[in-house]
Motif scaffolding. Structure first.
Motif, PDB file in Angstrom:
ATOM      1  N   VAL A   1      -5.534  -5.957  10.212  1.00  0.00           N
ATOM      2  CA  VAL A   1      -6.281  -5.209   9.512  1.00  0.00           C
ATOM      3  C   VAL A   1      -7.534  -6.086   8.799  1.00  0.00           C
ATOM      4  CG1 VAL A   1      -6.834  -4.480   6.580  1.00  0.00           C
ATOM      5  CG2 VAL A   1      -4.624  -4.545   7.968  1.00  0.00           C
ATOM      6  N   ALA A   2      -6.742  -7.941   8.683  1.00  0.00           N
ATOM      7  CA  ALA A   2      -7.781  -8.155   8.796  1.00  0.00           C
ATOM      8  C   ALA A   2      -9.155  -8.833  10.031  1.00  0.00           C
ATOM      9  CB  ALA A   2      -7.961  -9.628   8.091  1.00  0.00           C
TER      10      ALA A   2
ATOM     11  N   GLN B   1     -12.184   2.438   9.126  1.00  0.00           N
ATOM     12  CA  GLN B   1     -11.409   3.186   8.402  1.00  0.00           C
ATOM     13  C   GLN B   1      -9.888   2.686  10.160  1.00  0.00           C
ATOM     14  OE1 GLN B   1     -11.090   7.618   9.463  1.00  0.00           O
ATOM     15  NE2 GLN B   1     -11.133   6.878   6.255  1.00  0.00           N
ATOM     16  N   LEU B   2      -9.045   2.011   9.343  1.00  0.00           N
ATOM     17  CA  LEU B   2      -7.844   2.817  10.359  1.00  0.00           C
ATOM     18  C   LEU B   2      -6.904   3.359  10.232  1.00  0.00           C
ATOM     19  CD1 LEU B   2      -6.886  -1.380   9.158  1.00  0.00           C
ATOM     20  CD2 LEU B   2      -8.558  -0.463  11.684  1.00  0.00           C
ATOM     21  N   TYR B   3      -5.733   4.191  10.695  1.00  0.00           N
ATOM     22  CA  TYR B   3      -5.008   4.928  10.316  1.00  0.00           C
ATOM     23  C   TYR B   3      -3.488   4.179  10.632  1.00  0.00           C
ATOM     24  CZ  TYR B   3      -8.219   7.691  10.700  1.00  0.00           C
ATOM     25  OH  TYR B   3      -9.490   8.880  10.863  1.00  0.00           O
ATOM     26  N   ALA B   4      -2.519   4.683  10.431  1.00  0.00           N
ATOM     27  CA  ALA B   4      -0.724   4.045  10.879  1.00  0.00           C
ATOM     28  C   ALA B   4      -0.113   5.251  10.549  1.00  0.00           C
ATOM     29  CB  ALA B   4      -0.572   2.654   9.666  1.00  0.00           C
ATOM     30  N   THR B   5       0.902   4.839  11.375  1.00  0.00           N
ATOM     31  CA  THR B   5       2.621   6.086  11.253  1.00  0.00           C
ATOM     32  C   THR B   5       3.576   5.352  10.121  1.00  0.00           C
ATOM     33  OG1 THR B   5       2.711   6.323  13.259  1.00  0.00           O
ATOM     34  CG2 THR B   5       1.446   7.674  12.318  1.00  0.00           C
TER      35      THR B   5
ATOM     36  N   LEU C   1       1.860  -0.806   3.884  1.00  0.00           N
ATOM     37  CA  LEU C   1       0.970  -0.054   3.988  1.00  0.00           C
ATOM     38  C   LEU C   1      -0.077  -0.038   2.706  1.00  0.00           C
ATOM     39  CD1 LEU C   1       1.929   1.785   7.177  1.00  0.00           C
ATOM     40  CD2 LEU C   1       0.150   0.527   7.282  1.00  0.00           C
ATOM     41  N   LEU C   2       0.545   0.540   1.736  1.00  0.00           N
ATOM     42  CA  LEU C   2       0.280   1.271   0.519  1.00  0.00           C
ATOM     43  C   LEU C   2      -0.260  -0.473   0.086  1.00  0.00           C
ATOM     44  CD1 LEU C   2       2.649   4.081  -0.991  1.00  0.00           C
ATOM     45  CD2 LEU C   2       0.186   4.122   0.186  1.00  0.00           C
ATOM     46  N   GLY C   3       0.056  -1.413   0.133  1.00  0.00           N
ATOM     47  CA  GLY C   3      -0.047  -2.744  -1.100  1.00  0.00           C
ATOM     48  C   GLY C   3      -1.211  -3.437   0.130  1.00  0.00           C
ATOM     49  N   TRP C   4      -2.289  -2.751   1.063  1.00  0.00           N
ATOM     50  CA  TRP C   4      -2.588  -3.430   1.685  1.00  0.00           C
ATOM     51  C   TRP C   4      -4.096  -2.124   1.633  1.00  0.00           C
ATOM     52  CZ3 TRP C   4      -4.274  -7.652   4.550  1.00  0.00           C
ATOM     53  CH2 TRP C   4      -3.830  -8.891   4.740  1.00  0.00           C
ATOM     54  N   GLY C   5      -3.891  -0.952   0.924  1.00  0.00           N
ATOM     55  CA  GLY C   5      -4.900  -0.383   0.361  1.00  0.00           C
ATOM     56  C   GLY C   5      -4.714   1.002   1.771  1.00  0.00           C
ATOM     57  N   PHE C   6      -3.612   1.214   1.898  1.00  0.00           N
ATOM     58  CA  PHE C   6      -3.619   2.221   2.946  1.00  0.00           C
ATOM     59  C   PHE C   6      -3.067   3.096   1.887  1.00  0.00           C
ATOM     60  CE2 PHE C   6      -3.878  -0.448   6.140  1.00  0.00           C
ATOM     61  CZ  PHE C   6      -4.056   0.307   7.338  1.00  0.00           C
TER      62      PHE C   6
ATOM     63  N   LEU D   1       9.487  13.107  11.199  1.00  0.00           N
ATOM     64  CA  LEU D   1       8.961  13.096  10.195  1.00  0.00           C
ATOM     65  C   LEU D   1       8.057  11.830  10.160  1.00  0.00           C
ATOM     66  CD1 LEU D   1      10.438  15.408   6.945  1.00  0.00           C
ATOM     67  CD2 LEU D   1       8.010  16.039   8.682  1.00  0.00           C
ATOM     68  N   ARG D   2       6.547  11.425   9.552  1.00  0.00           N
ATOM     69  CA  ARG D   2       5.776  10.165   9.957  1.00  0.00           C
ATOM     70  C   ARG D   2       4.582  10.756   8.119  1.00  0.00           C
ATOM     71  NH1 ARG D   2       9.960   8.592  11.791  1.00  0.00           N
ATOM     72  NH2 ARG D   2       9.847   8.071  14.039  1.00  0.00           N
ATOM     73  N   TYR D   3       4.381   9.749   7.683  1.00  0.00           N
ATOM     74  CA  TYR D   3       2.952   9.723   6.954  1.00  0.00           C
ATOM     75  C   TYR D   3       2.312   9.370   7.334  1.00  0.00           C
ATOM     76  CZ  TYR D   3       6.550  10.058   2.196  1.00  0.00           C
ATOM     77  OH  TYR D   3       7.324  10.211   1.772  1.00  0.00           O
TER      78      TYR D   3
END
Length: 109
Positions: free
Chosen positions: A2-3, A12-16, A28-33, A46-48
């Motif tokens: 992220v840094a 903007q970044l994306y992850a699954t 990932l939620l902790g990193w602000g996603f 299934l993926r978020y």
């Protein structure tokens, strides 16, 4: 990562993450996603879909939010379709992982 992305000007970044991979999406939620979608990828799994940098600023106490159990994927899909985003990980009374889904944009009074 992220840094490094921020240093390179990425806005903007994306992850699954698999819904069952609690450590991954909690991190990932902790990193602000925020969780923006629940999709089938990688052969139908299934993926978020998590997004960083999305304009999302719920105000505690005035936005509509709901807590959904991890196994309630139908409820999660409905919340996402209604414009809510997964913003935090919590546990139910039995210690099972849950997600908080909240409205985005203008808060409801």
């Amino acid at each position: 990562r992220v840094a490094r992305a921020a240093e390179r000007g990425c806005l903007q970044l994306y992850a699954t993450a698999a819904p069952g991979n609690v450590a991954s999406w909690r991190n990932l939620l902790g990193w602000g996603f925020v969780i923006a979608a629940l999709l089938r990828r990688y052969g139908g799994l299934l993926r978020y879909l998590l997004v960083s940098g999305e304009t999302f600023a719920p105000r505690l106490g005035v936005c509509r939010a709901e807590i959904l159990r991890l196994e309630d994927q139908h409820g999660q899909a409905a919340a996402l379709a209604a414009g809510r985003r997964g913003i935090a990980a919590v546990q139910d009374a039995g210690g099972r992982p849950c997600l908080v889904f909240a409205d985005r944009g203008e808060p409801h009074v």
